[in-house]
Design a protein around this motif. Structure first.
Motif, mmCIF file in Angstrom:
data_model
loop_
_atom_site.group_PDB
_atom_site.id
_atom_site.type_symbol
_atom_site.label_atom_id
_atom_site.label_comp_id
_atom_site.label_asym_id
_atom_site.label_seq_id
_atom_site.Cartn_x
_atom_site.Cartn_y
_atom_site.Cartn_z
ATOM 1 N N HIS A 129 -2.550 -8.093 3.587
ATOM 2 C CA HIS A 129 -3.780 -8.178 2.796
ATOM 3 C C HIS A 129 -4.959 -8.733 3.581
ATOM 4 C CE1 HIS A 129 -2.082 -7.386 -1.301
ATOM 5 N NE2 HIS A 129 -0.967 -7.764 -0.689
ATOM 6 N N ARG A 130 -4.818 -8.969 4.863
ATOM 7 C CA ARG A 130 -5.864 -9.699 5.571
ATOM 8 C C ARG A 130 -6.494 -8.884 6.692
ATOM 9 N NH1 ARG A 130 -3.590 -15.950 6.127
ATOM 10 N NH2 ARG A 130 -3.693 -16.430 3.886
ATOM 11 N N PHE A 133 -10.507 -12.502 6.231
ATOM 12 C CA PHE A 133 -10.742 -11.957 4.898
ATOM 13 C C PHE A 133 -9.414 -11.631 4.219
ATOM 14 C CE2 PHE A 133 -14.609 -11.088 7.245
ATOM 15 C CZ PHE A 133 -15.608 -11.362 6.321
ATOM 16 N N THR A 134 -9.307 -11.973 2.942
ATOM 17 C CA THR A 134 -8.144 -11.639 2.135
ATOM 18 C C THR A 134 -8.564 -10.612 1.093
ATOM 19 O OG1 THR A 134 -7.238 -13.863 2.434
ATOM 20 C CG2 THR A 134 -6.324 -12.530 0.652
ATOM 21 N N CYS A 135 -7.907 -9.447 1.124
ATOM 22 C CA CYS A 135 -8.280 -8.329 0.261
ATOM 23 C C CYS A 135 -7.332 -8.207 -0.932
ATOM 24 C CB CYS A 135 -8.276 -7.031 1.070
ATOM 25 S SG CYS A 135 -9.464 -7.030 2.442
ATOM 26 N N VAL A 142 -10.774 -0.298 5.666
ATOM 27 C CA VAL A 142 -11.729 -1.210 5.038
ATOM 28 C C VAL A 142 -13.116 -0.944 5.619
ATOM 29 C CG1 VAL A 142 -10.035 -3.022 4.579
ATOM 30 C CG2 VAL A 142 -11.290 -3.021 6.748
ATOM 31 N N THR A 148 -15.136 -5.030 2.611
ATOM 32 C CA THR A 148 -14.840 -4.499 1.286
ATOM 33 C C THR A 148 -13.699 -3.498 1.377
ATOM 34 O OG1 THR A 148 -16.524 -2.763 1.518
ATOM 35 C CG2 THR A 148 -17.186 -4.812 0.437
ATOM 36 N N GLN A 149 -12.962 -3.421 0.298
ATOM 37 C CA GLN A 149 -11.820 -2.507 0.189
ATOM 38 C C GLN A 149 -12.009 -1.664 -1.073
ATOM 39 O OE1 GLN A 149 -8.039 -4.192 -1.140
ATOM 40 N NE2 GLN A 149 -7.008 -3.159 0.574
ATOM 41 N N ARG A 209 -14.450 -3.121 -3.373
ATOM 42 C CA ARG A 209 -14.222 -4.498 -3.825
ATOM 43 C C ARG A 209 -14.288 -5.457 -2.644
ATOM 44 N NH1 ARG A 209 -8.656 -4.116 -7.006
ATOM 45 N NH2 ARG A 209 -8.192 -2.765 -5.220
ATOM 46 N N SER A 210 -14.962 -6.575 -2.855
ATOM 47 C CA SER A 210 -15.146 -7.546 -1.784
ATOM 48 C C SER A 210 -13.864 -8.292 -1.477
ATOM 49 C CB SER A 210 -16.240 -8.550 -2.156
ATOM 50 O OG SER A 210 -17.480 -7.907 -2.321
ATOM 51 N N CYS A 211 -13.654 -8.589 -0.206
ATOM 52 C CA CYS A 211 -12.549 -9.426 0.239
ATOM 53 C C CYS A 211 -13.090 -10.819 0.526
ATOM 54 C CB CYS A 211 -11.909 -8.833 1.498
ATOM 55 S SG CYS A 211 -11.312 -7.134 1.308
ATOM 56 N N VAL A 240 -4.047 -3.669 3.016
ATOM 57 C CA VAL A 240 -5.178 -3.050 3.701
ATOM 58 C C VAL A 240 -4.751 -1.818 4.485
ATOM 59 C CG1 VAL A 240 -6.561 -5.141 3.856
ATOM 60 C CG2 VAL A 240 -4.907 -4.645 5.638
#
Length: 214
Positions: free
Chosen positions: A28-29, A115-117, A124, A90-91, A94-96, A121
């Motif tokens: 997720h990062r 960044f944590t999404c 991105v 962003t993903q 949506r912002s991370c 991921v």
């Protein structure tokens, strides 16, 4: 009649370019590392953020970097706020969430934003507006997994990066898609590279002439 105030950034965007490195980390990062181009650019940023005093700017707009500048900026919460405001991941729109980390020498090792999404991921969008608020001529050379490259500037603030497949850090993975605006980025990379090669060639020519005269 008011006093003339020098523009401290006017002569500096045309030096060594700043850089960012994009890499996936875990599921997720996304890790974005920022490296300042010239040490005096860090001083200029510190003055603009109010971390360093304005009297560091000379009447002609020049500034001189001091070792204490990096230490002051490392400790300043203003720098962390600036990094998370000017670098955005962003993903799917949506912002991370980003967290700043600075270790070692800020002028040499740079600063990282982890960044944590929301979802695992893959691709991105990384937006970088670093220093373009000081002067629109600032550029950022960016690189990512599998040889992906892009150039950020005031007109090209966002690019897509593929950081997918597997767990752990993914900086050595091949991309399925290059960063956006690749044609423009390639042209800008050639221009920047040509300027740097010309500077090196001029230095060699000067050195050889000096040795022959000696």
């Amino acid at each position: 009649m008011g006093a003339l105030v020098p523009d401290p950034a006017s002569a500096h965007p045309f030096g060594a370019p700043q850089q960012i490195e994009v890499a996936g980390e875990g599921d997720h990062r996304v890790r974005v590392r920022w490296l300042v181009g010239g040490a005096d650019d860090l001083t200029l940023l510190g003055i603009d953020l109010g971390v360093l005093p304005k009297d560091r700017v000379m009447l002609d707009g020049a500034v001189t970097y001091e070792d204490s500048d990096a230490e002051a900026m490392t400790k300043a919460s203003e720098l962390a706020g600036y990094l998370t405001e000017r670098i955005i991941v962003t993903q799917d729109g949506r912002s991370c969430d980003g967290e700043v980390s600075i270790a070692g020498d800020l002028t040499k090792d740079g600063a990282e934003v982890l960044f944590t999404c929301p979802e695992p991921v893959s691709t991105v969008t990384v937006t970088s507006r670093m220093l373009t608020d000081l002067h629109e001529a600032y550029r950022t050379l960016a690189r990512g997994p599998g040889g992906q490259k892009a150039v950020y500037d005031a007109r090209h603030e966002s690019a897509d990066w593929n950081v997918s497949a597997g767990g752990g850090t993914r900086s050595d993975l091949a991309p399925t898609r290059s960063a956006v605006a690749t044609d423009e980025s390639a042209r800008q990379l050639l221009v920047v590279g040509g300027v740097m090669l010309a500077a090196v060639a001029a230095g060699i020519f000067w050195y050889r002439r000096r040795r022959r005269r000696a």
